[in-house]
Structures are given as C-alpha cells and as structure tokens.
Design a protein around this motif. Structure first.
Motif, PDB file in Angstrom:
ATOM      1  N   LYS A 142      39.330  27.328  43.732  1.00  0.00           N
ATOM      2  CA  LYS A 142      38.509  28.659  43.482  1.00  0.00           C
ATOM      3  C   LYS A 142      38.741  29.760  44.415  1.00  0.00           C
ATOM      4  CE  LYS A 142      34.609  25.538  41.799  1.00  0.00           C
ATOM      5  NZ  LYS A 142      33.254  25.162  42.202  1.00  0.00           N
ATOM      6  N   LEU A 143      39.090  29.331  45.555  1.00  0.00           N
ATOM      7  CA  LEU A 143      39.367  30.398  46.582  1.00  0.00           C
ATOM      8  C   LEU A 143      40.762  31.083  46.310  1.00  0.00           C
ATOM      9  CD1 LEU A 143      38.640  31.793  49.439  1.00  0.00           C
ATOM     10  CD2 LEU A 143      40.202  30.150  50.668  1.00  0.00           C
ATOM     11  N   LEU A 144      41.720  30.448  45.661  1.00  0.00           N
ATOM     12  CA  LEU A 144      43.066  30.972  45.244  1.00  0.00           C
ATOM     13  C   LEU A 144      42.798  31.881  44.224  1.00  0.00           C
ATOM     14  CD1 LEU A 144      45.322  27.885  45.421  1.00  0.00           C
ATOM     15  CD2 LEU A 144      45.409  29.818  46.968  1.00  0.00           C
ATOM     16  N   TYR A 145      41.835  31.664  43.273  1.00  0.00           N
ATOM     17  CA  TYR A 145      41.593  32.661  42.144  1.00  0.00           C
ATOM     18  C   TYR A 145      41.173  33.981  42.749  1.00  0.00           C
ATOM     19  CZ  TYR A 145      41.398  29.216  38.429  1.00  0.00           C
ATOM     20  OH  TYR A 145      41.751  28.108  37.379  1.00  0.00           O
ATOM     21  N   ASP A 146      40.558  33.940  44.026  1.00  0.00           N
ATOM     22  CA  ASP A 146      40.058  35.219  44.279  1.00  0.00           C
ATOM     23  C   ASP A 146      41.125  35.871  45.567  1.00  0.00           C
ATOM     24  OD1 ASP A 146      37.658  34.879  43.227  1.00  0.00           O
ATOM     25  OD2 ASP A 146      36.594  34.076  44.837  1.00  0.00           O
ATOM     26  N   THR A 147      41.880  35.156  46.019  1.00  0.00           N
ATOM     27  CA  THR A 147      42.647  35.712  46.756  1.00  0.00           C
ATOM     28  C   THR A 147      44.216  35.721  46.614  1.00  0.00           C
ATOM     29  OG1 THR A 147      42.920  33.406  48.049  1.00  0.00           O
ATOM     30  CG2 THR A 147      41.227  34.924  48.696  1.00  0.00           C
ATOM     31  N   ASP A 148      44.683  34.897  45.812  1.00  0.00           N
ATOM     32  CA  ASP A 148      46.217  34.849  45.365  1.00  0.00           C
ATOM     33  C   ASP A 148      46.489  35.968  44.347  1.00  0.00           C
ATOM     34  OD1 ASP A 148      48.892  34.375  44.435  1.00  0.00           O
ATOM     35  OD2 ASP A 148      48.619  32.005  45.235  1.00  0.00           O
ATOM     36  N   GLU A 149      47.054  37.000  44.677  1.00  0.00           N
ATOM     37  CA  GLU A 149      47.227  38.154  43.889  1.00  0.00           C
ATOM     38  C   GLU A 149      48.500  37.736  42.940  1.00  0.00           C
ATOM     39  OE1 GLU A 149      46.076  41.245  43.220  1.00  0.00           O
ATOM     40  OE2 GLU A 149      44.599  40.791  44.562  1.00  0.00           O
ATOM     41  N   CYS A 150      49.431  36.963  43.273  1.00  0.00           N
ATOM     42  CA  CYS A 150      50.562  36.391  42.281  1.00  0.00           C
ATOM     43  C   CYS A 150      49.752  35.580  41.413  1.00  0.00           C
ATOM     44  CB  CYS A 150      51.561  35.808  43.118  1.00  0.00           C
ATOM     45  SG  CYS A 150      52.635  36.755  44.045  1.00  0.00           S
ATOM     46  N   LEU A 151      48.965  34.699  41.586  1.00  0.00           N
ATOM     47  CA  LEU A 151      48.341  33.904  40.686  1.00  0.00           C
ATOM     48  C   LEU A 151      47.517  34.694  39.610  1.00  0.00           C
ATOM     49  CD1 LEU A 151      47.330  31.277  39.478  1.00  0.00           C
ATOM     50  CD2 LEU A 151      45.461  31.074  41.138  1.00  0.00           C
ATOM     51  N   LYS A 152      46.769  35.620  40.341  1.00  0.00           N
ATOM     52  CA  LYS A 152      45.800  36.444  39.492  1.00  0.00           C
ATOM     53  C   LYS A 152      46.731  37.335  38.534  1.00  0.00           C
ATOM     54  CE  LYS A 152      43.258  40.754  39.919  1.00  0.00           C
ATOM     55  NZ  LYS A 152      42.601  41.858  40.978  1.00  0.00           N
ATOM     56  N   ASN A 153      47.867  38.053  39.117  1.00  0.00           N
ATOM     57  CA  ASN A 153      48.632  38.563  38.034  1.00  0.00           C
ATOM     58  C   ASN A 153      49.330  37.853  36.942  1.00  0.00           C
ATOM     59  OD1 ASN A 153      48.264  41.130  39.633  1.00  0.00           O
ATOM     60  ND2 ASN A 153      49.932  40.737  40.663  1.00  0.00           N
ATOM     61  N   ALA A 154      49.715  36.790  37.286  1.00  0.00           N
ATOM     62  CA  ALA A 154      50.129  35.733  36.363  1.00  0.00           C
ATOM     63  C   ALA A 154      49.037  35.261  35.016  1.00  0.00           C
ATOM     64  CB  ALA A 154      50.717  34.291  36.859  1.00  0.00           C
ATOM     65  N   LEU A 155      47.896  35.076  35.554  1.00  0.00           N
ATOM     66  CA  LEU A 155      46.714  34.898  34.678  1.00  0.00           C
ATOM     67  C   LEU A 155      46.298  36.099  33.738  1.00  0.00           C
ATOM     68  CD1 LEU A 155      44.592  32.586  36.780  1.00  0.00           C
ATOM     69  CD2 LEU A 155      46.261  31.873  34.919  1.00  0.00           C
ATOM     70  N   VAL A 156      46.545  37.028  34.368  1.00  0.00           N
ATOM     71  CA  VAL A 156      45.961  38.380  33.623  1.00  0.00           C
ATOM     72  C   VAL A 156      47.356  38.361  32.458  1.00  0.00           C
ATOM     73  CG1 VAL A 156      45.863  40.829  33.556  1.00  0.00           C
ATOM     74  CG2 VAL A 156      44.686  39.454  35.273  1.00  0.00           C
ATOM     75  N   GLU A 157      48.367  38.151  33.061  1.00  0.00           N
ATOM     76  CA  GLU A 157      49.694  38.530  32.031  1.00  0.00           C
ATOM     77  C   GLU A 157      49.661  37.408  30.859  1.00  0.00           C
ATOM     78  OE1 GLU A 157      54.615  38.066  31.998  1.00  0.00           O
ATOM     79  OE2 GLU A 157      53.393  38.063  34.000  1.00  0.00           O
ATOM     80  N   LEU A 158      48.928  36.298  31.099  1.00  0.00           N
ATOM     81  CA  LEU A 158      48.913  35.212  30.065  1.00  0.00           C
ATOM     82  C   LEU A 158      47.651  35.584  29.377  1.00  0.00           C
ATOM     83  CD1 LEU A 158      49.822  32.625  29.010  1.00  0.00           C
ATOM     84  CD2 LEU A 158      48.250  31.417  30.634  1.00  0.00           C
ATOM     85  N   PHE A 159      46.656  35.697  30.114  1.00  0.00           N
ATOM     86  CA  PHE A 159      45.227  35.961  29.218  1.00  0.00           C
ATOM     87  C   PHE A 159      44.692  37.354  29.046  1.00  0.00           C
ATOM     88  CE2 PHE A 159      44.993  31.706  31.009  1.00  0.00           C
ATOM     89  CZ  PHE A 159      45.044  30.904  30.274  1.00  0.00           C
ATOM     90  N   SER A 160      45.438  38.259  29.544  1.00  0.00           N
ATOM     91  CA  SER A 160      44.950  39.891  29.357  1.00  0.00           C
ATOM     92  C   SER A 160      43.816  39.869  30.617  1.00  0.00           C
ATOM     93  CB  SER A 160      44.586  40.131  28.041  1.00  0.00           C
ATOM     94  OG  SER A 160      42.981  39.726  27.840  1.00  0.00           O
ATOM     95  N   ASP A 161      43.699  41.133  30.841  1.00  0.00           N
ATOM     96  CA  ASP A 161      42.574  41.597  31.743  1.00  0.00           C
ATOM     97  C   ASP A 161      41.099  41.343  31.162  1.00  0.00           C
ATOM     98  OD1 ASP A 161      42.045  43.724  29.920  1.00  0.00           O
ATOM     99  OD2 ASP A 161      42.901  45.269  31.267  1.00  0.00           O
ATOM    100  N   GLU A 162      40.782  40.577  30.045  1.00  0.00           N
ATOM    101  CA  GLU A 162      39.540  40.331  29.753  1.00  0.00           C
ATOM    102  C   GLU A 162      39.070  39.249  30.502  1.00  0.00           C
ATOM    103  OE1 GLU A 162      39.502  39.203  25.557  1.00  0.00           O
ATOM    104  OE2 GLU A 162      40.344  41.303  25.053  1.00  0.00           O
ATOM    105  N   ILE A 163      39.803  38.643  31.224  1.00  0.00           N
ATOM    106  CA  ILE A 163      39.402  37.446  32.281  1.00  0.00           C
ATOM    107  C   ILE A 163      39.057  38.157  33.599  1.00  0.00           C
ATOM    108  CG2 ILE A 163      41.212  35.977  31.263  1.00  0.00           C
ATOM    109  CD1 ILE A 163      42.679  36.219  33.818  1.00  0.00           C
ATOM    110  N   LEU A 164      39.106  39.343  33.676  1.00  0.00           N
ATOM    111  CA  LEU A 164      38.414  40.059  34.921  1.00  0.00           C
ATOM    112  C   LEU A 164      37.156  40.336  35.100  1.00  0.00           C
ATOM    113  CD1 LEU A 164      41.535  42.120  35.953  1.00  0.00           C
ATOM    114  CD2 LEU A 164      41.127  39.857  36.645  1.00  0.00           C
TER     115      LEU A 164
END
Length: 200
Positions: free
Chosen positions: A36-58
């Motif tokens: 859960k912390l990584l979701y909030d702090t890992d920018e590489c993970l965040k960018n990868a997930l946004v690329e996959l699911f779009s910024d609707e997950i933000l």
C-alpha cells in the motif's frame, strides 16, 4: 541475513504470529502494508499503472486510488494479471532493499520475517525466503476472526477464503507449521522456530 516467510490464509492468525516474532526482536516486513505504501511512494510503479489503466485510477491528490483500481481488476483476469506484473516486481525490489538494510543494522536476531499471504503462490517470490512458515487454523475459527475483525458477512468471508490457495498447498511448500486453533499455545511453537532460525 536469513529470511523467514510467514504465510497463511485470511483469518489464520499469521499477523499475530509475526507480532510474537517482533516482540522477540525480529524485524518484520508486512507485505500488505508495504505494498500500500508503494502505491503512494513509488513513482515508477505509479507511472506504469497509469500507462496501463489511464489516469482514471488517480485520486484528486494525484495518488493512486486503490479502491478504484480494485474495482477495475475485480472479475477481470487480464487486468489483474497486468496489475500483478507491475506490482510484484516493485514489491520484490522493496523486500530485497529492506532485507539489505536490516543486514546492516545491529539486531539481536539472526534473521528477519516477511509476512505475506501470497509468497508461496506467485513464482516471482520463489527464493525470497530461506525458510517458510505456514500458520493454519480451523475454518470456523478463521471465519469467526474475520467476521469480528472486518464487520462483514459470512458469504463474503467464504468468498475470500475460497479465492486463496489451500492450507494443504501452503504446508507442502513450508518448512514449519504453526497451528493456531485456540487449543494449542502458539508461543512455544514460535519460540521453537525462533531458536531454529537463529541456529541456521
């Protein structure tokens, strides 16, 4: 630094077991809270997930909305696989970094604990632990624990239990088993494993 993985199904009592290890001076990595912390702090993970699911997950604050993400992957095997393919490597990297940090600290313990419900289920985590401990508990006790903890209904609890692998599958991959059935004391079981781990 030796690593003991502590695993078990929902309501098995694995978090209580890891608390005992912590009380004995063993550093503990809680994979659920660290992820859960990584979701909030890992920018590489965040960018990868946004690329996959779009910024609707933000969310409005720019962080990943985990509830919205969960609703997307719920009942969508392909989406879930895509999520896991991005999250699990980040978790593995975090575990490795944490274990390395622990090895450079003064500690009264010769090993660390990684608590994870899925560590025996996902191939990417093979080799993370030197030893695996599975916590088992009778089904009705597990259900009762989750009902009182999560304020949910029995049907939902059973659905979560049935979505996980069986105790038998976990035990077959384990070096140690702790039985948490409200009849046998767990402390002597944990202390025995604690002593064995420190003598590896």
């Amino acid at each position: 630094m030796k690593v003991l993985a502590v695993t078990g199904g929902i309501g098995s009592g694995k978090s209580f077991i890891t608390q005992i290890f912590a009380a004995l001076g063993v550093p503990v990595y809680d994979a659920d809270s660290r992820t859960k912390l990584l979701y909030d702090t890992d920018e590489c993970l965040k960018n990868a997930l946004v690329e996959l699911f779009s910024d609707e997950i933000l969310a409005q604050d720019g962080r990943i909305d985990r509830k919205r993400l969960a609703s997307i992957v719920f009942n969508d095997a392909a989406a879930l696989m895509g999520l896991e393919q991005r999250v699990f490597p980040a978790v593995l990297k975090d575990i490795d970094r944490w274990v390395d940090e622990c090895s450079h600290r003064d500690s009264s313990s010769g090993f660390v604990v990684v608590e994870s419900a899925i560590i025996t289920e996902k191939e990417i985590f093979e080799g993370v632990a030197d030893r695996i401990l599975t916590v088992t508990s009778p089904l009705e006790i597990r259900i009762s624990r989750v009902l009182s903890r999560d304020k949910t209904d029995r049907e939902s609890v059973m659905a979560r239990i049935n979505s996980q692998c069986s105790d038998e599958s976990r035990v077959n991959k384990s070096h140690y088993v702790v039985i948490s059935d409200c009849q046998r004391a767990v402390l002597p079981q944990v202390v025995t494993i604690f002593n064995e781990m420190n003598n590896l």
